[in-house]
Design an enzyme around this catalytic site. Structure first.
Site, PDB file in Angstrom:
ATOM      1  N   ASN A  67       0.794  -1.221   0.000  1.00 30.55           N
ATOM      2  CA  ASN A  67       0.000   0.000   0.000  1.00 30.55           C
ATOM      3  C   ASN A  67       0.833   1.282   0.000  1.00 30.55           C
ATOM      4  OD1 ASN A  67       0.364  -1.419   2.599  1.00 30.55           O
ATOM      5  ND2 ASN A  67      -0.448   0.444   3.504  1.00 30.55           N
ATOM      6  N   HIS A  68       2.086   1.229   0.480  1.00 30.54           N
ATOM      7  CA  HIS A  68       2.910   2.449   0.550  1.00 30.54           C
ATOM      8  C   HIS A  68       3.782   2.670  -0.682  1.00 30.54           C
ATOM      9  CE1 HIS A  68       1.609   3.271   4.551  1.00 30.54           C
ATOM     10  NE2 HIS A  68       2.150   2.191   5.058  1.00 30.54           N
ATOM     11  N   HIS A 176       3.397  -7.151   5.612  1.00 33.12           N
ATOM     12  CA  HIS A 176       2.684  -5.925   6.016  1.00 33.12           C
ATOM     13  C   HIS A 176       2.593  -5.669   7.508  1.00 33.12           C
ATOM     14  CE1 HIS A 176       0.017  -2.426   5.893  1.00 33.12           C
ATOM     15  NE2 HIS A 176      -0.850  -3.058   6.659  1.00 33.12           N
TER      16      HIS A 176
HETATM   17 FE   FE2 Z   1       2.005  -2.377   3.949  1.00 38.93          FE
END
Ligand code: FE2
Length: 261
Positions: A67-68, A176
């Site tokens: 996600n980053h 994650h």
């Molecule tokens: Fe992540």
């Protein structure tokens, strides 16, 4: 063959741990192929081209993310050109970069790596289950050994993906959370599974961040700027043995080392 999968590399301490340990692990653990999740490698959020290159130079063959991945602007061009830095496959199709790749190992075996992202407590991504089905169709003629990084928050979703892919890929390893789980096993049809590989990053921290800053946010609920912690680093991940003829995993072993950085 033996694949080394490293959990999320966090900031400079994480990069240092990888740079110092991977050449040694390649020699002593007999790994033929190295995968590392790099989405927190630059300053704890995102990855820039310099950090990606540093990890690749240390011996990492394929970098996965999550996600980053868009946090550092200059990674976008790099991602467009690279065939060894992945972004999650189930991002919308219009996003730059790629979600899987095939690279040859040191022992001459073609290894496919697929990067997925979960949706539970994460974001509005496309369905990772349908996305991986389509990818495996494409990958079947190209590689028997397939390793999946399932980047996600919820263990339930990661466990479900393990069962969904059992017998169809060599390994499903989660990333994650930055906290290593102890549920490694070989599923009945030959897929190695681990809910989370953990992290390569500062040990005396809250998932890589200076603990006093995280505590401050919890105690005051005020916005706080997070910084990567310092001190000794953890190097966490797993070694997966795969029969390259069948693509089935024969063993999975977690690794955890402390590295003075
Ligand atoms: Fe992540």
């Amino acid at each position: 063959m033996r694949v080394l999968f490293l959990g999320d590399v966090v900031g400079k301490p994480g990069r240092r741990a990888v740079v110092e340990s991977v050449p040694h692990l390649l020699a002593t653990a007999g790994a033929d192929f190295v995968i590392a999740n790099c989405e927190n490698a630059s300053g704890g959020v995102g990855v820039d081209p310099r950090a990606a290159s540093e990890l690749l130079k240390a011996g990492v063959d394929v970098l996965t993310s999550g996600n980053h991945i868009w946090a550092k602007r200059d990674i976008v061009e790099y991602l467009r050109d690279s065939d060894v830095l992945l972004r999650p496959l189930n991002f919308v199709p219009a996003s730059p970069g790629r979600g899987f790749t095939v690279k040859r190992s040191r022992s001459g075996v073609d290894v496919a790596v697929v990067n997925l992202i979960g949706r539970v407590f994460m974001g509005n991504y496309d369905c990772p289950f349908r996305a991986v089905d389509a990818a495996l169709e494409t990958l079947r003629p190209r590689a028997r050994v397939v390793v999946v990084d399932m980047h996600g928050e919820a263990t339930s979703e990661k466990v479900a993906m393990g069962w969904y892919l059992d017998g169809r890929v060599s390994a499903v390893i989660g990333s994650h959370t930055h906290v290593q789980t102890a549920d490694e096993r070989i599923l009945p049809r030959g897929t190695a599974y681990l809910s989370d590989a953990g992290m390569c990053g500062p040990r005396d921290s809250v998932i890589g961040v200076k603990r006093e800053l995280v505590l401050d946010r919890f105690l005051t609920q005020m916005p706080t700027r997070f910084e990567v912690a310092t001190g000794p680093a953890l190097l966490q991940g797993a070694l997966v043995d795969v029969d390259e003829g069948s693509g089935r995993a024969t063993a999975i072993q977690r690794i955890q080392q402390t590295v003075d950085v």
